[in-house]
Motif scaffolding. Sequence first.
Motif, PDB file in Angstrom:
ATOM      1  N   ASN A 101       3.405   3.376  -3.874  1.00 46.91           N
ATOM      2  CA  ASN A 101       3.234   4.596  -4.700  1.00 46.91           C
ATOM      3  C   ASN A 101       3.730   5.856  -3.986  1.00 46.91           C
ATOM      4  O   ASN A 101       3.592   6.961  -4.497  1.00 46.91           O
ATOM      5  CB  ASN A 101       1.759   4.765  -5.093  1.00 46.91           C
ATOM      6  CG  ASN A 101       0.852   4.896  -3.885  1.00 46.91           C
ATOM      7  OD1 ASN A 101       1.329   4.802  -2.751  1.00 46.91           O
ATOM      8  ND2 ASN A 101      -0.432   5.110  -4.103  1.00 46.91           N
ATOM      9  N   LYS A 102       4.298   5.706  -2.810  1.00 45.72           N
ATOM     10  CA  LYS A 102       4.804   6.888  -2.064  1.00 45.72           C
ATOM     11  C   LYS A 102       6.202   7.259  -2.582  1.00 45.72           C
ATOM     12  O   LYS A 102       6.968   6.371  -2.968  1.00 45.72           O
ATOM     13  CB  LYS A 102       4.908   6.586  -0.562  1.00 45.72           C
ATOM     14  CG  LYS A 102       3.639   6.033   0.068  1.00 45.72           C
ATOM     15  CD  LYS A 102       2.605   7.114   0.277  1.00 45.72           C
ATOM     16  CE  LYS A 102       1.349   6.519   0.899  1.00 45.72           C
ATOM     17  NZ  LYS A 102       0.167   7.334   0.697  1.00 45.72           N
ATOM     18  N   PRO A 103       6.539   8.544  -2.513  1.00 46.17           N
ATOM     19  CA  PRO A 103       7.857   8.954  -3.036  1.00 46.17           C
ATOM     20  C   PRO A 103       9.021   8.202  -2.380  1.00 46.17           C
ATOM     21  O   PRO A 103       9.972   7.813  -3.057  1.00 46.17           O
ATOM     22  CB  PRO A 103       7.924  10.447  -2.691  1.00 46.17           C
ATOM     23  CG  PRO A 103       6.497  10.870  -2.551  1.00 46.17           C
ATOM     24  CD  PRO A 103       5.721   9.684  -2.078  1.00 46.17           C
ATOM     25  N   ASN A 135      12.023   5.387   4.707  1.00 47.97           N
ATOM     26  CA  ASN A 135      11.706   6.815   4.830  1.00 47.97           C
ATOM     27  C   ASN A 135      12.695   7.513   5.765  1.00 47.97           C
ATOM     28  O   ASN A 135      12.334   8.411   6.519  1.00 47.97           O
ATOM     29  CB  ASN A 135      10.267   6.947   5.341  1.00 47.97           C
ATOM     30  CG  ASN A 135       9.641   8.283   5.011  1.00 47.97           C
ATOM     31  OD1 ASN A 135      10.206   9.065   4.241  1.00 47.97           O
ATOM     32  ND2 ASN A 135       8.488   8.559   5.604  1.00 47.97           N
ATOM     33  N   VAL A 195       0.535   3.898   6.758  1.00 46.28           N
ATOM     34  CA  VAL A 195      -0.235   4.199   5.549  1.00 46.28           C
ATOM     35  C   VAL A 195      -1.712   4.109   5.888  1.00 46.28           C
ATOM     36  O   VAL A 195      -2.205   3.046   6.261  1.00 46.28           O
ATOM     37  CB  VAL A 195       0.084   3.191   4.414  1.00 46.28           C
ATOM     38  CG1 VAL A 195      -0.572   3.641   3.117  1.00 46.28           C
ATOM     39  CG2 VAL A 195       1.577   3.044   4.227  1.00 46.28           C
ATOM     40  N   THR A 243       6.544   5.897   9.954  1.00 47.34           N
ATOM     41  CA  THR A 243       5.695   5.883   8.762  1.00 47.34           C
ATOM     42  C   THR A 243       4.566   4.864   8.908  1.00 47.34           C
ATOM     43  O   THR A 243       4.782   3.749   9.383  1.00 47.34           O
ATOM     44  CB  THR A 243       6.562   5.520   7.529  1.00 47.34           C
ATOM     45  OG1 THR A 243       7.603   6.495   7.420  1.00 47.34           O
ATOM     46  CG2 THR A 243       5.744   5.513   6.258  1.00 47.34           C
ATOM     47  N   GLU A 268       9.801   4.854  -4.074  1.00 50.45           N
ATOM     48  CA  GLU A 268       9.955   4.825  -5.530  1.00 50.45           C
ATOM     49  C   GLU A 268      11.048   3.822  -5.939  1.00 50.45           C
ATOM     50  O   GLU A 268      12.156   3.848  -5.391  1.00 50.45           O
ATOM     51  CB  GLU A 268      10.329   6.229  -6.021  1.00 50.45           C
ATOM     52  CG  GLU A 268       9.972   6.416  -7.469  1.00 50.45           C
ATOM     53  CD  GLU A 268      10.473   7.737  -8.019  1.00 50.45           C
ATOM     54  OE1 GLU A 268      10.601   8.704  -7.233  1.00 50.45           O
ATOM     55  OE2 GLU A 268      10.759   7.776  -9.227  1.00 50.45           O
ATOM     56  N   ASP A 301      -5.502   4.894   4.361  1.00 48.36           N
ATOM     57  CA  ASP A 301      -6.393   5.340   3.280  1.00 48.36           C
ATOM     58  C   ASP A 301      -7.577   6.025   3.935  1.00 48.36           C
ATOM     59  O   ASP A 301      -8.018   5.624   5.015  1.00 48.36           O
ATOM     60  CB  ASP A 301      -6.878   4.132   2.460  1.00 48.36           C
ATOM     61  CG  ASP A 301      -5.727   3.420   1.776  1.00 48.36           C
ATOM     62  OD1 ASP A 301      -4.779   4.108   1.352  1.00 48.36           O
ATOM     63  OD2 ASP A 301      -5.762   2.181   1.683  1.00 48.36           O
ATOM     64  N   SER A 304       0.820  -1.218   0.000  1.00 50.15           N
ATOM     65  CA  SER A 304       0.000   0.000   0.000  1.00 50.15           C
ATOM     66  C   SER A 304       0.854   1.269   0.000  1.00 50.15           C
ATOM     67  O   SER A 304       0.325   2.367  -0.179  1.00 50.15           O
ATOM     68  CB  SER A 304      -0.943   0.006   1.211  1.00 50.15           C
ATOM     69  OG  SER A 304      -0.237   0.237   2.412  1.00 50.15           O
ATOM     70  N   ALA A 305       2.166   1.113   0.191  1.00 49.36           N
ATOM     71  CA  ALA A 305       3.047   2.297   0.221  1.00 49.36           C
ATOM     72  C   ALA A 305       3.909   2.419  -1.029  1.00 49.36           C
ATOM     73  O   ALA A 305       4.692   3.366  -1.153  1.00 49.36           O
ATOM     74  CB  ALA A 305       3.954   2.227   1.449  1.00 49.36           C
ATOM     75  N   LEU A 331       8.930   0.332   6.092  1.00 51.95           N
ATOM     76  CA  LEU A 331       8.618   1.633   5.468  1.00 51.95           C
ATOM     77  C   LEU A 331       9.361   2.758   6.187  1.00 51.95           C
ATOM     78  O   LEU A 331       9.847   3.707   5.564  1.00 51.95           O
ATOM     79  CB  LEU A 331       7.108   1.899   5.509  1.00 51.95           C
ATOM     80  CG  LEU A 331       6.221   0.895   4.774  1.00 51.95           C
ATOM     81  CD1 LEU A 331       4.759   1.333   4.848  1.00 51.95           C
ATOM     82  CD2 LEU A 331       6.658   0.718   3.328  1.00 51.95           C
TER      83      LEU A 331
END
Length: 204
Positions: free
Chosen positions: A25-27, A189, A196, A194, A30, A198, A22-23, A185
């Motif tokens: 797509n986070k910068p 980061n 996530v 961190t 990448e 929604d 689920s993460a 995560l």
Amino acid sequence: MFDTLIIGGGASGMSCALIIGSALNKPFAEGKKVGLIVHQKTSHLQNALFNNVLGLTPGTLGEDILKIGKNQLTDLYPELTQIKNEKVCEVKNYKSYFEVVTNKKNYTAKTIVIATGYTSPFTIKGLEDYIIPHQMTKPEKDRVQLKNSLHLVKPNLYVAGSLAGWRSQFSIACGSGAQVGTDILTLWNNGEHTKVHDKRTNHI
Ligand SMILES: Cc1cc2nc3c(=O)[nH]c(=O)nc-3n(C[C@H](O)[C@H](O)[C@H](O)COP(=O)(O)OP(=O)(O)OC[C@H]3O[C@@H](n4cnc5c(N)ncnc54)[C@H](O)[C@@H]3O)c2cc1C
């Protein structure tokens, strides 16, 4: 080379994969490559029937959760690689990465998560130094865990679920996998805590 490879397709392994998926797509995530060795044959979910889990309809079968979990991962996070029909035989630890040897192939990964359950004997070679009797079951049950501190066995090697020493309840195993997911995560980061979440966007 995987950034993270999760071993075990049961409650904790799939929960860890869902959080990390689920993460993606986070910068900060990448380009990260994540895999799940989604072996399910020996999951304790196979014979379980659930009446006592918040959010699950009483009577839910563990074998259905195994199928639903795999489909949820495929549908929502297809960029997370699911490796099917393989069983891990050995983990080799090199200076800055791990080699994971299955009955069919070899994979390399910077970080690995072992989520293979607390059944004895523990058969993955290379982790013998960390196996101890399970600290939260009756000794006569002969369960095992990996020595760890807050899921970390050694740098970049995590354990999740009943193999981490937690009591065997579905929600505890899922929570443990989710915790390891957020730990990874957080690492990606730069140490910033961190999670996530929604959110629904159309509520009044
Ligand atoms: C009969 C039964 C009834 C239960 N009823 C309840 C209940 O009512 N309520 C409740 O909260 N909990 C219940 N549980 C407990 C719950 O099922 C477990 O707590 C949960 O499944 C533990 O999750 P886990 O991820 O630690 O292990 P598992 O779900 O067992 O997952 C481990 C995974 O690792 C895989 N694996 C193992 N070895 C390898 C290898 N070498 N390479 C790759 N993969 C491997 C397995 O195939 C499996 O998919 C029950 C369990 C059983 C057995």
